[in-house]
Each structure stands twice: as C-alpha cells, then as structure tokens.
Design a protein around this motif. Structure first.
Motif, mmCIF file in Angstrom:
data_model
loop_
_atom_site.group_PDB
_atom_site.id
_atom_site.type_symbol
_atom_site.label_atom_id
_atom_site.label_comp_id
_atom_site.label_asym_id
_atom_site.label_seq_id
_atom_site.Cartn_x
_atom_site.Cartn_y
_atom_site.Cartn_z
ATOM 1 N N PHE A 57 0.733 -1.182 -0.254
ATOM 2 C CA PHE A 57 -0.208 0.337 -0.100
ATOM 3 C C PHE A 57 0.387 1.038 0.244
ATOM 4 O O PHE A 57 0.798 2.723 0.324
ATOM 5 C CB PHE A 57 -1.167 -0.302 1.101
ATOM 6 N N GLY A 58 2.299 1.272 -0.664
ATOM 7 C CA GLY A 58 2.796 2.033 -0.203
ATOM 8 C C GLY A 58 4.118 2.160 0.819
ATOM 9 O O GLY A 58 4.094 4.100 0.550
ATOM 10 N N TYR A 59 3.579 1.723 1.944
ATOM 11 C CA TYR A 59 4.306 2.122 2.764
ATOM 12 C C TYR A 59 5.948 1.706 2.780
ATOM 13 O O TYR A 59 6.141 0.724 3.666
ATOM 14 C CB TYR A 59 3.631 2.077 3.882
ATOM 15 N N ARG B 262 5.289 6.471 3.635
ATOM 16 C CA ARG B 262 5.391 6.574 2.331
ATOM 17 C C ARG B 262 6.601 6.705 1.909
ATOM 18 O O ARG B 262 7.008 6.581 0.914
ATOM 19 C CB ARG B 262 4.031 7.616 1.424
#
Lengths: 149, 149
Positions: free
Chosen positions: B60-62, B109
């Motif tokens: 999820f982009g983290y 992120r």
DNA sequence: CTTGAAAAAGGAAGTTC
DNA sequence: GAACTTCCTTTTTCAAG
C-alpha cells in the motif's frame, strides 16, 4: 497493486480474520467464489502474509514486557542477531540505523528472567532496557487508501 | 488459567487463524462443538483478544518503517500521547520507563512524510528516530507452556 | 463433552462478459 | 482475466443426552 475491493477485504479481515467467505462477499459485493479467488491471489502476491490471533501474554504468565536497544560490540553483530532470534522470549526485533543496531521487544515472566536474558547478551553487546508500562497504541495498520500510480 | 488444550488451540490459531473448527478438533482431540465453546470462553476471558491478518505495508505504498523514541517536554505527556494516537501512521506505541516516555513505530510512504510527522511533534517533544533496515524477528509469541500454580 | 440432524458455508466446474 | 451460477461436499450450529 491492490484495488478498492482488495482493500475492503483486507480491512475486514484485519478486524476479524475468521469472517466467512459469504460475509466477505456481502461486504465487497462479490460472490463468495470470487472472494476466495481474491484472497488466494493476495496471498500469492505476498500482500496478505498470514492469518493470526492476538493473545494476552499475561494469561500465560508473561507479566512484563520490555523494549531493549542493543548495540553489539565490534564484530559481534551477526552473532547477536542469531542469539536474539534463538531466544523465544524476544517477540520482535528490528535492525535499525543509528547508534543502536537492534531494537527488540521482550516478554518475560519476571524481573529475574529479564535479568538472566540480558546478562547473556552482556559479553557481546551494550544494552539499554525500558520496561513497558502501557501501550497507548496497540498494533494497527496505517491508512490503506489506494495509491494511484 | 488456560489448560493444555487451550494452548494447542491458541498455538494452532496463531499460525493460521482461519483453521476450521473441525481442523482444530482434530488437533486437540475434541469434537468441533467443544472447540467452538472453548474459543468462545477464551475470548470471553480476554485471553484471545482478536483474529487478524498480517499485511505487507509496502503493498500500500508504505515504503519506510521507523522506530521513534519520544521524550515530551514538561507537562506535554498527555498531549503527546493523544497526538500519537490520533496519527494513523503510528502503528504501535508503548509508554516506557527511562529517559524516553514513548517508543513508537511509524509506517510512512516517504522520507518527506516521515519528516512532516516528526516536525509536528517537535514543538512539544524531543524525538530520536531510527529507520528500520530489516526485521530479524517478526512478531511472534513467547513460549506458551502452562504455568502450574 | 459427545452425538446426530438441520442449516450454512466452502469448493469445483462450466458459462458469460 | 475476472466473476457468476449451479451443484455437490464439508463444516458449523443447535438440540438432546
């Protein structure tokens, strides 16, 4: 990249990983075979990495939690890493930047046990230990909004 | 106190919380209604506190995880605690003994986002941040042997 | 805690879009 | 490629002992 339906399924499972496929189908608007297929693919892609439970360690006599910062002496880093991995009371360990090499979490039954475990590290590392008094944020997920790329 | 059968059920669910009651029955030697009743009681007693999933935050982009030690300025402890709780990127936070009051985990992120979040703390606390490079011990349970009392 | 029947959910196959 | 429906099997739930 996971889409909005994947996100719904993951958030629902995060709250209750025993939800039936039927229930997940209702939440997501899909049929249950489709949900099953989605979950299979999320696992395959390494996005869903496990289904687990949260347990109260106190129920098994682990009355104390501590956070230990570990700074291995020169040349001892790998040995310390393996040592930590081999002690099951270390329930979490991260290798980090900065002065400390490792930040680890420890669950023990007593102060005596805490002392015994830290003592065994003392030949090969400096440690700095903090006892956990409370946990204002229990393990949770960051916001799972969908990133458009 | 949980008995040996409870322990078997919990350890099995820790590895796969979607195991069917029937599978748990096979592992424990009980019938499935008995397993259902055991789980109900373990939840009721606060021993099993939740069924959840592990998710890869990177999906999820983290892309970054950090461990932040936080030392609130005088009189700011409660405010800092609430502040940390209100920022969803803080995925874990413990209140500890020692110089630092809090040890928190942060999923972000980007470096820019990390900086922005820490900046907001800087009025009311000193922080010390370490970037997570690797996680040699993933979250696990300490040994769940039964304590005789 | 168990058994056994009824109800619900899961899994496989073939079909459609 | 992804999802739907159908049909059949397995699991869960509930009542009774």
């Amino acid at each position: 990249m996971p889409d909005e339906i994947d996100r719904i399924l993951i958030v629902a499972l995060m709250e209750d990983s025993r939800l039936s496929l039927k229930a997940l189908a209702g939440l997501s608007g899909l049929s249950s075979p489709s949900v099953a297929e989605r979950l299979r693919r999320l696992e395959e892609r390494g996005i869903l990495t496990g289904y687990t439970v949260n347990v109260d360690p106190k129920a098994f006599g682990y009355m104390l939690q501590a956070i230990v910062r570990v700074r291995p002496l020169p040349g001892q880093m790998r040995a310390i890493e393996r040592h930590i991995q081999s002690i099951p009371e270390f329930t979490e360990c991260d290798k980090v930047t900065g002065e400390d090499c490792f930040v680890a979490r420890l669950s023990v039954r007593s102060m005596e046990q805490l002392d015994a475990i830290l003592d065994k590290l003392s030949d090969r590392a400096e440690t700095n230990t903090s006892i956990v008094k409370a946990s204002p944020v229990k393990r949770r997920l960051p916001p799972l909004s969908i990133v458009r790329s």
